[in-house]
Scaffold this motif. Sequence first.
Motif, PDB file in Angstrom:
ATOM      1  N   THR A 180       0.834  -1.209   0.000  1.00 38.51           N
ATOM      2  CA  THR A 180       0.000   0.000   0.000  1.00 38.51           C
ATOM      3  C   THR A 180       0.865   1.255   0.000  1.00 38.51           C
ATOM      4  OG1 THR A 180      -1.726  -1.175   1.230  1.00 38.51           O
ATOM      5  CG2 THR A 180      -1.836   1.233   1.210  1.00 38.51           C
TER       6      THR A 180
ATOM      7  N   LEU B 182       2.352   1.770  -3.443  1.00 37.04           N
ATOM      8  CA  LEU B 182       1.434   2.029  -4.551  1.00 37.04           C
ATOM      9  C   LEU B 182       0.758   3.395  -4.499  1.00 37.04           C
ATOM     10  CD1 LEU B 182      -0.416  -1.365  -5.142  1.00 37.04           C
ATOM     11  CD2 LEU B 182       0.779  -0.001  -6.859  1.00 37.04           C
ATOM     12  N   VAL B 183       0.498   3.908  -3.309  1.00 33.97           N
ATOM     13  CA  VAL B 183      -0.260   5.153  -3.180  1.00 33.97           C
ATOM     14  C   VAL B 183       0.353   6.304  -3.971  1.00 33.97           C
ATOM     15  CG1 VAL B 183      -0.939   6.962  -1.557  1.00 33.97           C
ATOM     16  CG2 VAL B 183      -1.440   4.575  -1.033  1.00 33.97           C
TER      17      VAL B 183
ATOM     18  N   SER C 264      -0.343   5.747  -7.772  1.00 34.53           N
ATOM     19  CA  SER C 264      -1.749   5.900  -8.133  1.00 34.53           C
ATOM     20  C   SER C 264      -2.174   7.364  -8.108  1.00 34.53           C
ATOM     21  CB  SER C 264      -2.632   5.073  -7.195  1.00 34.53           C
ATOM     22  OG  SER C 264      -2.557   5.568  -5.870  1.00 34.53           O
TER      23      SER C 264
ATOM     24  N   TYR D 143      -3.532   1.485 -11.372  1.00 34.32           N
ATOM     25  CA  TYR D 143      -2.767   1.904 -10.189  1.00 34.32           C
ATOM     26  C   TYR D 143      -3.704   2.213  -9.018  1.00 34.32           C
ATOM     27  CZ  TYR D 143       1.142   2.431 -13.421  1.00 34.32           C
ATOM     28  OH  TYR D 143       2.115   2.198 -14.356  1.00 34.32           O
ATOM     29  N   THR D 144      -4.784   2.900  -9.309  1.00 38.37           N
ATOM     30  CA  THR D 144      -5.737   3.262  -8.258  1.00 38.37           C
ATOM     31  C   THR D 144      -6.403   2.025  -7.668  1.00 38.37           C
ATOM     32  OG1 THR D 144      -6.175   5.406  -9.291  1.00 38.37           O
ATOM     33  CG2 THR D 144      -7.824   4.574  -7.737  1.00 38.37           C
TER      34      THR D 144
ATOM     35  N   ALA E 250      -3.921   0.078  -5.556  1.00 38.08           N
ATOM     36  CA  ALA E 250      -3.643   0.731  -4.270  1.00 38.08           C
ATOM     37  C   ALA E 250      -4.797   0.524  -3.290  1.00 38.08           C
ATOM     38  CB  ALA E 250      -3.388   2.226  -4.480  1.00 38.08           C
TER      39      ALA E 250
ATOM     40  N   CYS F  90      -4.843  -3.134  -2.067  1.00 37.65           N
ATOM     41  CA  CYS F  90      -3.847  -3.418  -1.028  1.00 37.65           C
ATOM     42  C   CYS F  90      -4.206  -2.745   0.300  1.00 37.65           C
ATOM     43  CB  CYS F  90      -2.464  -2.963  -1.490  1.00 37.65           C
ATOM     44  SG  CYS F  90      -1.792  -3.962  -2.843  1.00 37.65           S
TER      45      CYS F  90
ATOM     46  N   ALA G  36       2.765  -4.750  -5.054  1.00 39.69           N
ATOM     47  CA  ALA G  36       2.622  -3.445  -5.703  1.00 39.69           C
ATOM     48  C   ALA G  36       2.934  -3.521  -7.194  1.00 39.69           C
ATOM     49  CB  ALA G  36       3.526  -2.423  -5.019  1.00 39.69           C
TER      50      ALA G  36
END
Length: 358
Positions: free
Chosen positions: A48, A51-52, A55, A214-215, A218, A221, A262
């Motif tokens: 997480t 990835l944030v 995203s 990507y969103t 994220a 996760c 990710a």
Amino acid sequence: MAAGDCLPFLAMVLTQVGYAGMNIISKLAMDSGMNPFVLVAYRQIFATVALVPFSYFLERKTRPRMTLPILFQIFLSSIFGATVNQITYFIGLKNSTPTIACALSNLLPAVTFLLAVPFGLENVGIKSKAGQSKVLGTILCVGGAMLLSFYHGHSINIGESSIHWKYAENTGKVQSSNDTNFILGPILLIASSVSWAGWFIIQAKMSESYPAPYTTSALLCLMASIQCGIIGVCVEHDASAWSLSPGIRAVTCLYAGIVCSALAFCLISWCIQRKGPLYVSVFSPLLLVIVTILSWTLLQEKLYIGTVVGSVLIVLGLYAVLWGKNKEMMNPRNKIAVAEKEEKQEAKEDLELQLAVQ
């Protein structure tokens, strides 16, 4: 291979290489005493965090409006693609070996094919050569995986690896004295494949209505972090069990979270959007071959006749399914549909690039 097919192919090969490394170091981490529930929870948390930023910055101008149905689909994805899939896989891995775990994960193409047909994502087409090739390839993949799992035969004398990883050797000696459940392990590994196939189907449907990998990854996760964290705390109350010492535990959690959640989720989501769920699932046999080589090289595992024959069957099955899939896509009607889809995707990517430059 056409230029447009190279990137999805390379993305899936790199994903399998990443998963192979995770299988080896995760087995060592759990052999050192790490609880699999703790490992899965940390994996989601690190994924997480990784990835944030991607995203937010890459899709902040092109992200479609979030709706409750999409949010619910992401929630289902987090359950099947992360929580259930990873908990059952890591407990199964703890109670077996990396080779057996990867062998049983090759049920994935067959399960995905069976689930994709009723949802209209794949056609059987048993009367066509393409359909027969996909069915035959799936049977070969499953047959090879079963042969490798349940039949060893005589060992093949290819010598010992010149690489001696002292930590792996010492950890292996400690683990050999511990009890493992070789019945529970395979059952959970099969359950993991079913759950993983379910995520492929959900992801394929969701990517059509919400093309923001990507969103969605994220959010997936993040939801899985909460789910796995709650389950982990309920199962493991001892605070010391959540320590990331020795170092193999920290390395495993970071590697599994960043590389195998990710990065892998984004690559897989992108490939599903481009090629469909079956195309992605049939790359899983490559993982078995890579892990078999790494297990012999780093963990000093022996190679058996069953291992070699099973691996050959799996690779043959892989290419049979890919050939059938390619033959099916070359059908004039399918070719037009695919061309239109790729044109829309290319237009979307061009728009994203222009907005990013601005």
